[in-house]
Design an enzyme around this catalytic site. Structure first.
Site, mmCIF file in Angstrom:
data_model
loop_
_atom_site.group_PDB
_atom_site.id
_atom_site.type_symbol
_atom_site.label_atom_id
_atom_site.label_comp_id
_atom_site.label_asym_id
_atom_site.label_seq_id
_atom_site.Cartn_x
_atom_site.Cartn_y
_atom_site.Cartn_z
ATOM 1 N N GLU A 173 -3.028 -74.118 -62.215
ATOM 2 C CA GLU A 173 -2.048 -73.151 -62.777
ATOM 3 C C GLU A 173 -0.783 -74.116 -62.903
ATOM 4 O O GLU A 173 0.443 -73.429 -62.488
ATOM 5 C CB GLU A 173 -1.794 -72.049 -61.893
ATOM 6 C CG GLU A 173 -2.908 -70.994 -61.979
ATOM 7 C CD GLU A 173 -2.853 -69.571 -60.983
ATOM 8 O OE1 GLU A 173 -3.360 -68.743 -61.552
ATOM 9 O OE2 GLU A 173 -1.928 -69.552 -60.223
ATOM 10 N N GLU A 201 -10.591 -68.651 -63.081
ATOM 11 C CA GLU A 201 -10.054 -67.405 -62.166
ATOM 12 C C GLU A 201 -9.961 -66.085 -63.082
ATOM 13 O O GLU A 201 -9.358 -66.037 -64.233
ATOM 14 C CB GLU A 201 -8.797 -67.717 -61.676
ATOM 15 C CG GLU A 201 -8.660 -68.720 -60.644
ATOM 16 C CD GLU A 201 -7.330 -69.093 -60.249
ATOM 17 O OE1 GLU A 201 -6.563 -67.881 -59.906
ATOM 18 O OE2 GLU A 201 -6.819 -70.032 -59.542
#
Length: 480
Positions: free
Chosen positions: A185, A379
């Site tokens: 991320e 995710e």
């Protein structure tokens, strides 16, 4: 939303995802050094404490608890957990290597053999069970020495330390790991740089200069890792990883539409453009000018970034974001390090994150339209309170509903023409929440009897969703 059969291709990588700092525990075992996750206090105030410029990155047991220190003890129980993953039929397991297990301080010349040996055992166990490891190189677990002595990714000095780390793990695991990604991320730092970049913002006026200079260092480091992976493990594939959240305009007012577009470009696409296209996007020039960002770019940096781009794009998806230029009078909603205004068409989770499966389809289409590279959802999941019934069962139908709707949305995206490699549901086994340090914010198919106050037995128990996900994988997504 319709759902036709046989949308998911042969060899689709079904599985689950975790991060070392949220499951391993054993924070001082195996000659491991401290990393930034080891000083994260537990509780909903976690991010507020970390954002305080006076936070000293020290462990203080008199003031705080540290749930990451034991986590769910994967360090000792990995065989038991991997056996459960295999029982569900996992084809892939997305995990991370803790940098400070391999280089305890981050700046050593030689790696720590005990750390290398631990991941050897984990990878061997995965292969024994027919599960492909998908490894994140850096997932919110920077060695603490690099944070305190060097200033995290603010410092160019961290780049060669990262290069030494990636070359050590590529050399060691070249025959065991074929799927890699660089920074977890990476774009999350726009809103909260402490975990991914290793520093907090001390002066608001320095925010963008600090963050975007650190981004540049990470882009250089990522390209070094891509180059090394292609040279050292030519049959492997290496990607970037983005926190993805489509940004909607609250209405059709052109000012709000433009505001949403600007936020979506800088958040969703800036990091992807550099790592995938190999150059800074055109819109960055104006953004840098308006926010007084002047990057220190060294000779050869741009050529390196241009020549060594990623093979695929991994992404997390939990929610969409709705924006309006002037938020006065609007209800603000929380999210995954993000916040927007309430979307009247969406429901929300126990933690206030808006649930938007169609947003996943939108995200996948936008990313594939823009980049034309394989995508990998690594995710996605629902953090919720789970109740253990008197008979021991955990009937998490709300999780099944959430996952079913998002998997159907992925199927629709594939029908739309998106090249999707796989899906690893986040927190396939309960773990420590990154944002709050809680155990009660549960994502898993496997319940771990650990409570927010540290009590519990660490026993594992299958939830209702365990058998449901097993059937999804066995049918390659047909039985939803």
């Amino acid at each position: 939303m319709t759902n036709s059969t046989n949308q998911f291709p042969e060899g689709f990588l079904w599985g689950g995802a975790t991060a070392a700092n949220q499951i391993e525990g054993g924070y001082h075992e195996g000659n491991k050094g401290l990393n930034i996750a080891d000083v994260l206090p537990g509780g909903k105030e976690r991010l507020g404490i970390l954002a305080n410029p006076g936070f000293d990155f020290e462990i203080d047991h008199d003031k705080y608890s540290y749930p990451n220190h034991e986590a769910i003890d994967f360090y000792h129980r990995y065989k038991e957990d991997i056996a459960l993953f295999a029982e569900m039929g996992f084809k892939a397991y997305r995990m991370s290597i803790a940098w400070s297990r391999i280089f305890p301080n981050g700046d050593e010349l030689e790696p720590n053999e005990e750390g290398l040996d631990f991941y050897d055992r984990v990878f061997d166990e995965l292969h024994k069970r027919g599960i492909e490891p998908v490894v994140t190189i850096s997932h919110y677990e920077m060695p603490l020495t690099l944070v305190k002595q060097y200033g995290g990714w603010r410092s160019r000095e961290v780049v060669p330390f990262f290069e030494r780390y990636v070359k050590a793990i590529f050399a060691r695991y070249k025959d065991k790991v074929k799927y890699w990604m660089t920074f977890n991320e990476i774009n999350s730092a726009l809103h909260f740089p402490i975990m991914s970049m290793g520093f907090s913002i001390e002066k608001e006026e320095d925010k963008y200069q600090s963050i975007f200079q650190a981004f540049h260092h990470q882009f250089v480091a990522s390209s070094i890792a891509v180059k090394a992976c292609h040279e050292m493990i030519p049959d492997a594939t290496i990607g970037c990883m983005l926190l993805s959240a489509p940004v909607y305009s609250y209405d059709s007012n052109p000012e709000n539409v433009m505001y949403a577009l600007q936020e979506e470009r800088i958040f969703n696409y800036f990091c992807g453009d550099v790592q995938v296209r190999g150059e800074y996007p055109a819109f960055a020039k104006r953004f840098f000018k308006e926010h007084n960002v002047n990057l220190d770019i060294r000779e050869g940096d741009l050529e390196l970034i241009k020549e060594h781009t990623v093979d695929y794009i991994a992404l997390s998806y939990y929610m969409s974001l709705t924006q309006v230029k002037d938020k006065s009078g609007f209800e603000v909603t929380p999210g995954n390090l993000l916040e927007g205004v309430k979307n009247p068409f969406l429901k929300a989770s126990d933690w206030g994150w808006e649930i938007d499966p169609e947003g996943l389809r939108i995200t996948l289409n936008k990313l594939y339209d823009r980049y034309q590279l394989p995508l990998f959802v690594v995710e996605n999941g629902l953090g919720a309170y789970d109740k253990v019934e008197e008979d021991g069962s955990i009937n998490d139908d709300y999780r099944i509903d959430y996952l079913r709707s998002h998997i159907k949305a992925m199927g629709e995206a594939i029908e739309d023409g998106v090249n999707l490699m796989g899906y690893t549901s986040w927190g396939c086994i309960d773990l420590v929440s990154a944002s709050t340090g809680e155990f009660s914010k549960r994502y898993g198919f496997i319940y771990v009897d650990k409570q927010d106050d540290g009590s519990g037995s660490l026993d594992r128990k299958k939830k209702k969703s365990f058998d449901w996900y097993k059937e999804v994988i066995t049918s390659n997504g047909e039985k939803l």
